[in-house]
Design a protein around this motif. Structure first.
Motif, short mmCIF file in Angstrom:
data_model
loop_
_atom_site.label_atom_id
_atom_site.label_comp_id
_atom_site.label_asym_id
_atom_site.label_seq_id
_atom_site.Cartn_x
_atom_site.Cartn_y
_atom_site.Cartn_z
N GLU A 313 0.82 -1.21 0.00
CA GLU A 313 0.00 0.00 0.00
C GLU A 313 0.86 1.26 0.00
O GLU A 313 0.33 2.37 -0.11
N ILE A 314 2.19 1.07 0.11
CA ILE A 314 3.11 2.20 0.16
C ILE A 314 3.66 2.47 -1.24
O ILE A 314 4.25 1.59 -1.87
N GLU A 315 3.48 3.69 -1.72
CA GLU A 315 3.96 4.05 -3.05
C GLU A 315 5.48 4.01 -3.11
O GLU A 315 6.17 4.48 -2.20
N GLY A 316 6.01 3.40 -4.16
CA GLY A 316 7.45 3.35 -4.36
C GLY A 316 8.11 2.08 -3.89
O GLY A 316 9.28 1.83 -4.18
N ALA A 359 13.62 6.32 11.10
CA ALA A 359 12.44 5.54 11.50
C ALA A 359 12.76 4.54 12.61
O ALA A 359 11.84 3.94 13.18
N HIS A 360 14.04 4.34 12.87
CA HIS A 360 14.48 3.35 13.87
C HIS A 360 13.97 1.96 13.53
O HIS A 360 13.47 1.23 14.38
N ILE A 361 14.13 1.61 12.24
CA ILE A 361 13.85 0.27 11.74
C ILE A 361 15.16 -0.30 11.21
O ILE A 361 15.80 0.31 10.34
N ALA A 362 15.56 -1.45 11.71
CA ALA A 362 16.77 -2.10 11.22
C ALA A 362 16.41 -3.07 10.12
O ALA A 362 15.56 -3.96 10.30
N SER A 363 17.03 -2.91 8.96
CA SER A 363 16.81 -3.78 7.80
C SER A 363 18.18 -4.06 7.18
O SER A 363 19.20 -3.65 7.72
N VAL A 364 18.20 -4.75 6.05
CA VAL A 364 19.48 -5.07 5.40
C VAL A 364 19.42 -4.65 3.94
O VAL A 364 18.46 -5.02 3.24
N ASN A 385 4.76 -5.36 16.15
CA ASN A 385 6.00 -4.76 15.66
C ASN A 385 5.94 -4.49 14.16
O ASN A 385 6.43 -3.46 13.68
N LEU A 386 5.34 -5.42 13.42
CA LEU A 386 5.25 -5.26 11.97
C LEU A 386 4.34 -4.10 11.60
O LEU A 386 4.66 -3.30 10.70
N ILE A 387 3.23 -3.97 12.30
CA ILE A 387 2.31 -2.85 12.03
C ILE A 387 2.98 -1.52 12.37
O ILE A 387 2.90 -0.55 11.61
N GLU A 388 3.68 -1.49 13.50
CA GLU A 388 4.38 -0.27 13.90
C GLU A 388 5.49 0.06 12.91
O GLU A 388 5.72 1.24 12.57
N ALA A 389 6.19 -0.97 12.41
CA ALA A 389 7.25 -0.74 11.44
C ALA A 389 6.70 -0.11 10.17
O ALA A 389 7.32 0.81 9.60
N VAL A 390 5.56 -0.58 9.69
CA VAL A 390 4.95 -0.01 8.49
C VAL A 390 4.56 1.45 8.74
O VAL A 390 4.77 2.33 7.89
N LEU A 393 7.65 3.46 8.68
CA LEU A 393 8.16 3.53 7.31
C LEU A 393 7.40 4.59 6.51
O LEU A 393 8.00 5.40 5.80
N LYS A 394 6.07 4.59 6.63
CA LYS A 394 5.26 5.58 5.93
C LYS A 394 5.63 7.00 6.33
O LYS A 394 5.77 7.90 5.49
N LYS A 395 5.77 7.22 7.64
CA LYS A 395 6.10 8.56 8.13
C LYS A 395 7.47 9.01 7.63
O LYS A 395 7.67 10.16 7.25
N ALA A 396 8.43 8.08 7.62
CA ALA A 396 9.77 8.41 7.16
C ALA A 396 9.77 8.77 5.67
O ALA A 396 10.40 9.75 5.25
N LEU A 397 9.03 8.00 4.88
CA LEU A 397 8.97 8.25 3.43
C LEU A 397 8.27 9.58 3.12
O LEU A 397 8.59 10.22 2.12
N ASP A 398 7.35 9.97 3.99
CA ASP A 398 6.67 11.26 3.80
C ASP A 398 7.63 12.44 3.96
O ASP A 398 7.33 13.56 3.51
N MET A 399 8.77 12.20 4.60
CA MET A 399 9.75 13.26 4.80
C MET A 399 10.65 13.46 3.58
O MET A 399 11.40 14.44 3.51
N LEU A 400 10.57 12.52 2.64
CA LEU A 400 11.44 12.59 1.47
C LEU A 400 10.88 13.55 0.43
O LEU A 400 9.67 13.73 0.30
N GLN A 401 11.78 14.16 -0.33
CA GLN A 401 11.37 15.10 -1.37
C GLN A 401 11.91 14.66 -2.73
O GLN A 401 12.95 14.07 -2.82
#
Length: 401
Positions: A313-316, A359-364, A385-390, A393-401
């Motif tokens: 559901e997240i664009e990109g 976002a304080h999400i650790a990924s690889v 945790n998965l719901i909170e991570a999403v 993630l959405k909030k962090a991506l909203d900060m991008l330009q």
């Protein structure tokens, strides 16, 4: 100080999965609430019946050195498991038990690869395959697969990658990091290629066998025309939630098994006596309906379905539905090139750093698996945790330009 170290160790890369886990632990130690989706470990505890077998082993004084290739009753339990679950015929002499499947992989690679030998590895691949080949002074030949092919290679790609220097092929199904699972027909098509090249050995990493959502597990070792060249790698870490017990095993020809026993005898000798007795208990049950293994797989499936739905559901971000393991491997080509605080996020490594810092999400990052423009997250954690991570993630991506 690097000038005093061997070229061997200086050429070796640090495991990026372990490095990201370390970074997340450092942030957590500072009081930061990090959701760690970087580590490949079930979040379940080892089943009680397995722990009971270990306690009994201690009480019965199984606390001494063990045979290098493993206790005979454990090797026989592996033989029984391979027949019961996979309809594969092996003898105890074909089995070598090691300190985790990673050591089984290292044993096989170091026993077969000479300097300059080419090893074909489909990408995305597990991070240690490439480094273990480098340790053996082999030459890695990558075949790239992307989201459009469900991260699986074709027979045509395999054929095109083979040269007169090709000695080995390494792959996993179910795959870490993509979760892709090769069907019987897809494996048969690859087998037809290997039949034409009789000098190529195949390492089939099947450590995620029990975390398969699409039906019966299929193994390249089931094709008799190439079985003697297939080195089957498995263990108890993922399916039985026994990562810390450190038990892996291989099934191979007597010659290869004996060579790996010889090598292991000079490095670690036999694996933990207590862990071996626990593994016998684990393998005796497998993934029968109602078993702990089956219950864990059902929980992973439920999380997978929810997590993939939310991510798509997240664009990109493009996330295919994985057929096995407990990872999502998402394509982020649609996000790269955007900016945060004036700084361009130009690759997947910078994207994962951004996720951890903001976002304080650790990924690889996908580059660690030979697949840039992607990143891996594990769903071996709670639904909360998965719901909170999403959400993060959405909030962090909203900060991008």
């Amino acid at each position: 100080m690097s000038n005093i170290l061997s070229n061997r160790i200086n050429s070796l890369a640090e495991s990026e999965t372990l490095a990201m886990s370390q970074r997340s632990r450092e942030l957590q130690a500072q009081g930061i609430d990090v959701i760690n989706l970087s580590i490949g470990e079930p979040d379940f505890d080892t089943p009680e019946y397995i722990k009971g077998a270990a306690k009994e082993a201690i009480d019965n004084n199984f606390t001494h050195y063990t045979p290098v290739p493993g206790y005979m009753d454990l090797r026989q339990a592996v033989v029984t498991k391979l027949k019961r679950d996979n309809n594969l015929d092996y003898k105890a002499s074909n089995i070598v038990v090691s300190t985790g499947a990673k050591q089984s992989l290292a044993n096989a690679i170091l026993c077969l690869i000479n300097p300059g030998d080419e090893v074909i590895i489909p990408a995305p691949y597990w991070v240690s395959y490439k480094e273990l080949v480098k340790l053996a002074e082999g030459v890695v030949v990558n075949i790239s697969a992307d989201i459009n092919s469900d991260y699986k290679i074709t027979p045509q790609q395999l054929e095109a990658a083979i040269t007169d220097k090709t000695k080995m092929f390494i792959f996993s199904s179910p795959c870490n990091p993509s979760g892709s699972v090769y069907s019987h027909a897809e494996l048969e098509a690859l087998c037809k290629v290997f039949e034409k090249h009789e000098n190529i050995f195949i390492i089939s990493d099947e450590i995620y066998e029990y975390i398969n959502y699409v039906g019966k597990h299929e193994s390249l070792a089931s094709f008799n025309t190439i079985k003697d060249r297939v080195i089957l790698i498995n263990g108890v870490s993922k399916g039985y939630a026994m990562t810390g017990w450190r038990i892996g095993y291989m099934a191979a020809t007597n010659e290869i098994a004996a060579a790996c026993t010889k090598l292991q005898g000079q490095i670690t000798s036999g694996t933990s006596s207590i862990s071996q007795k626990a593994a016998i208990s684990a393998l005796s049950i497998g993934d029968a309906p109602g078993s702990d293994v089956a219950k864990m797989r059902d929980a992973f499936r439920k999380r997978r379905d929810m997590f993939v739905k939310l991510l798509n559901e997240i664009e990109g971000i493009k996330t295919p539905m994985p057929d096995g393991a407990f990872y999502v491997f998402s394509d982020i080509s649609g996000i790269l090139g955007k900016k945060y605080n004036g700084k361009t996020i130009s690759n997947d490594t910078e994207f994962c750093d951004f996720l951890l810092d903001v976002a304080h999400i650790a990924s690889v990052p996908g580059a660690a698996f030979g697949a840039p423009n992607c990143f891996r997250m594990s769903y071996a954690t709670t639904e909360e945790n998965l719901i909170e991570a999403v959400n993060r993630l959405k909030k962090a991506l909203d900060m991008l330009q």
